[in-house]
Design an enzyme around this catalytic site. Sequence first.
Site, mmCIF file in Angstrom:
data_model
loop_
_atom_site.group_PDB
_atom_site.id
_atom_site.type_symbol
_atom_site.label_atom_id
_atom_site.label_comp_id
_atom_site.label_asym_id
_atom_site.label_seq_id
_atom_site.Cartn_x
_atom_site.Cartn_y
_atom_site.Cartn_z
ATOM 1 N N LYS A 84 -0.306 -16.024 -5.333
ATOM 2 C CA LYS A 84 0.105 -14.747 -4.278
ATOM 3 C C LYS A 84 -0.480 -13.373 -4.912
ATOM 4 C CE LYS A 84 3.839 -12.555 -3.731
ATOM 5 N NZ LYS A 84 3.760 -11.174 -3.939
ATOM 6 N N ASN A 85 -0.122 -13.181 -6.071
ATOM 7 C CA ASN A 85 -0.306 -11.909 -6.728
ATOM 8 C C ASN A 85 -1.718 -11.627 -7.117
ATOM 9 O OD1 ASN A 85 2.180 -11.398 -6.364
ATOM 10 N ND2 ASN A 85 3.038 -11.410 -8.512
ATOM 11 N N ARG B 291 4.520 -3.949 -0.291
ATOM 12 C CA ARG B 291 4.035 -3.020 -1.220
ATOM 13 C C ARG B 291 2.687 -3.083 -1.574
ATOM 14 N NH1 ARG B 291 6.310 0.458 -3.996
ATOM 15 N NH2 ARG B 291 4.885 -0.189 -5.494
ATOM 16 N N CYS C 293 12.000 -0.748 -2.524
ATOM 17 C CA CYS C 293 11.887 -2.086 -2.110
ATOM 18 C C CYS C 293 13.506 -2.441 -2.926
ATOM 19 C CB CYS C 293 10.904 -2.935 -2.502
ATOM 20 S SG CYS C 293 10.837 -3.504 -4.144
ATOM 21 N N ARG D 287 10.006 1.567 -7.412
ATOM 22 C CA ARG D 287 8.619 1.103 -7.514
ATOM 23 C C ARG D 287 7.464 2.173 -6.914
ATOM 24 N NH1 ARG D 287 8.482 -5.097 -5.607
ATOM 25 N NH2 ARG D 287 6.504 -5.074 -6.747
ATOM 26 N N PRO D 288 7.516 3.611 -7.665
ATOM 27 C CA PRO D 288 6.839 4.515 -7.239
ATOM 28 C C PRO D 288 5.333 4.038 -7.384
ATOM 29 C CG PRO D 288 7.663 5.044 -9.243
ATOM 30 C CD PRO D 288 8.247 3.692 -8.849
ATOM 31 N N VAL D 289 4.262 4.945 -6.875
ATOM 32 C CA VAL D 289 2.897 4.598 -7.037
ATOM 33 C C VAL D 289 2.186 5.748 -7.570
ATOM 34 C CG1 VAL D 289 2.555 2.893 -5.142
ATOM 35 C CG2 VAL D 289 2.300 5.174 -4.565
ATOM 36 N N ASP D 290 2.996 6.520 -8.477
ATOM 37 C CA ASP D 290 2.542 7.734 -8.972
ATOM 38 C C ASP D 290 1.366 7.398 -9.806
ATOM 39 O OD1 ASP D 290 4.789 6.534 -10.466
ATOM 40 O OD2 ASP D 290 4.218 8.169 -11.972
ATOM 41 N N GLN D 291 1.312 6.320 -10.735
ATOM 42 C CA GLN D 291 0.251 6.147 -11.638
ATOM 43 C C GLN D 291 -1.073 5.965 -10.792
ATOM 44 O OE1 GLN D 291 0.628 6.355 -15.134
ATOM 45 N NE2 GLN D 291 2.611 7.255 -14.069
ATOM 46 N N ASP E 92 8.999 -11.816 -12.906
ATOM 47 C CA ASP E 92 9.072 -12.973 -11.897
ATOM 48 C C ASP E 92 9.550 -14.075 -12.205
ATOM 49 O OD1 ASP E 92 7.979 -10.891 -10.252
ATOM 50 O OD2 ASP E 92 5.774 -11.481 -9.912
ATOM 51 N N ILE F 218 11.532 -4.590 -16.832
ATOM 52 C CA ILE F 218 10.677 -3.968 -15.889
ATOM 53 C C ILE F 218 10.984 -3.412 -14.483
ATOM 54 C CG2 ILE F 218 8.300 -4.821 -14.519
ATOM 55 C CD1 ILE F 218 8.052 -5.282 -17.630
ATOM 56 N N ARG G 98 7.322 -15.450 2.095
ATOM 57 C CA ARG G 98 6.320 -14.248 1.851
ATOM 58 C C ARG G 98 5.479 -14.819 0.326
ATOM 59 N NH1 ARG G 98 8.725 -9.364 -0.598
ATOM 60 N NH2 ARG G 98 6.547 -9.394 -1.144
HETATM 61 C C1 UD1 Z 1 3.467 -6.677 -9.619
HETATM 62 C C2 UD1 Z 1 3.739 -7.834 -8.989
HETATM 63 C C3 UD1 Z 1 5.194 -8.217 -8.981
HETATM 64 C C4 UD1 Z 1 5.684 -8.150 -10.366
HETATM 65 C C5 UD1 Z 1 5.169 -6.857 -10.995
HETATM 66 C C6 UD1 Z 1 5.537 -6.859 -12.523
HETATM 67 C C7 UD1 Z 1 1.994 -8.010 -7.122
HETATM 68 C C8 UD1 Z 1 1.639 -8.132 -5.751
HETATM 69 N N1 UD1 Z 1 3.185 -7.798 -7.560
HETATM 70 O O1 UD1 Z 1 4.062 -5.513 -8.852
HETATM 71 O O2 UD1 Z 1 5.281 -9.649 -8.350
HETATM 72 O O3 UD1 Z 1 7.108 -8.267 -10.607
HETATM 73 O O4 UD1 Z 1 3.676 -6.540 -10.935
HETATM 74 O O5 UD1 Z 1 5.024 -7.911 -13.416
HETATM 75 O O6 UD1 Z 1 1.286 -8.505 -8.026
HETATM 76 N N2 UD1 Z 1 5.391 1.804 -11.733
HETATM 77 C C9 UD1 Z 1 5.726 3.226 -11.730
HETATM 78 N N3 UD1 Z 1 4.477 4.092 -11.135
HETATM 79 C C10 UD1 Z 1 3.636 3.430 -10.750
HETATM 80 C C11 UD1 Z 1 3.502 1.908 -10.750
HETATM 81 C C12 UD1 Z 1 4.580 1.062 -11.104
HETATM 82 O O7 UD1 Z 1 6.616 3.759 -11.949
HETATM 83 O O8 UD1 Z 1 2.746 4.073 -10.100
HETATM 84 C C13 UD1 Z 1 6.780 0.954 -12.250
HETATM 85 C C14 UD1 Z 1 7.432 0.292 -11.213
HETATM 86 O O9 UD1 Z 1 8.443 0.957 -10.746
HETATM 87 C C15 UD1 Z 1 7.976 -0.904 -12.335
HETATM 88 C C16 UD1 Z 1 7.010 -1.024 -13.398
HETATM 89 O O10 UD1 Z 1 6.231 0.194 -13.261
HETATM 90 O O11 UD1 Z 1 9.307 -0.585 -12.935
HETATM 91 C C17 UD1 Z 1 5.896 -2.047 -13.087
HETATM 92 O O12 UD1 Z 1 5.330 -1.849 -11.917
HETATM 93 P P1 UD1 Z 1 4.066 -2.704 -11.635
HETATM 94 O O13 UD1 Z 1 3.413 -3.546 -12.647
HETATM 95 O O14 UD1 Z 1 3.276 -1.842 -11.009
HETATM 96 O O15 UD1 Z 1 4.394 -3.876 -10.313
HETATM 97 P P2 UD1 Z 1 3.639 -4.094 -8.964
HETATM 98 O O16 UD1 Z 1 2.358 -3.875 -9.353
HETATM 99 O O17 UD1 Z 1 4.346 -3.435 -7.998
#
Ligand code: UD1
Length: 422
Positions: free
Chosen positions: A22-23, A92, A116, A121-125, A307, A329, A399
Amino acid sequence: MDQFLITGRSRIAGEVTISGAKNAALPLLAAMILAETPTTLNNVPTLQDVRTLVKLIAGMGVNIVKEGSTVRCDTSSIENYFAPYDLVKTMRASILVLGPLLARFGEAEVSLPGGCAIGSRPVDQHLKAFKAMGADIMVENGYVKAKAPEGGRLIGCEFSFDMVTVGGTENVLIAATLAKGTTILENCAREPEVVDLANMLVAMGAKIKGIGTAVMTIEGVDSLHGCDYSVVPDRIETGSYLAGALMTCGDVTAKNTAPSLLQPVLQKFEEMGAVITTGDDWIRAQMSGRPKPVNIRTQPHPGFPTDMQAQLMAVCCLADGTSTISENIFENRYMHVPELKRMGADIQVDGHTAIIRGIEQFNAAPVMATDLRASMSLVMAAAAAQGQTVIDRIYHIDRGYENVEEKLRGLGVNIERIKPNG
Ligand code: UD1
């Protein structure tokens, strides 16, 4: 809402065929937006999250169809670069369409995914990197409105992620393939799904160096073409079914998988007393007696994957001694703990750490699935438990696990999908 009724004391044993990840499928589907000629993606699992993303991309006017495990996509009819809230809020990973739209069409409007259950889980990066590539980013009324600089193309740059982010690395990698000039990305995620994405991008004509390392260098090209590609096997699905063997003195062979993707998990299984044998595309876990206790720390790849944390916790619950798990994480990924405790588990949570004192057996209780992977830990606990367990809110499991009941039945689990009051 459907529920699972599971009658326990099963020995989980037999063969199970693993689906595409899936991922990996989600970023690969998003990357299809980049191609100017048709793309075919094989080994795509039939899952709710995949349906959501296909629907989201089709909503842009793209001709995208899924037949069996194959998705065909032709972007020549694309009409808009918009991802609405009602679809994004359910998943997400929808944010992954931002990078390809912005890179290829110079603009995009994508709903912010919001929080969630497992954390904020922000997307700031993602947004910080797009800004560094010259994009104008505005967040307004819950939507990210992004525009590429003059000329409609992102500009290559050097960017270091503040933390390792899988989705962030994927989104920015996708965008960098069509940027003007060279992009150097540092502190990249190295998960197998990121590698799979980079390999597909290369098959589409992208120029990427450092695949599978923390630093990737991407030389932007003017356009990308379609390709024929297959999604990597699902390492988390593989690990989940193998974990069932450890909890029930079982014997599971996962076929159509890739042992190299699961090293940190297989190592823990062996520490817990399982006999692990592997071939090119299969893994067998055989267990006799109670699992041995272990200490687990979740980390970005190649560390132990978050996961698999919930499923391993369910195994630790039955261990002959005390285990510890440290979740590094996500800040709120212990929601399965109260549910496992309802089934008799002895778990204490202190901040990021869970201390699990092994018990001899789970006892059936009504429980609730709280997120995707937590659902699987409850299913496995229920299969091992004494009595009949009803698991509520199983839409979470749909899912991410293809044909889950069929696969579990094939492994000897007594499972039925029921409608409450029906
Ligand atoms: C992906 C996986 C999810 C897995 C996770 C970690 C998919 C669809 N989902 O989620 O199953 O559990 O990787 O291996 O592939 N963060 C920030 N800012 C950002 C982005 C991330 O602070 O802009 C933080 C998140 O809140 C979290 C950490 O970084 O604490 C890791 O998140 P991330 O690796 O981005 O997870 P996803 O890509 O959402």
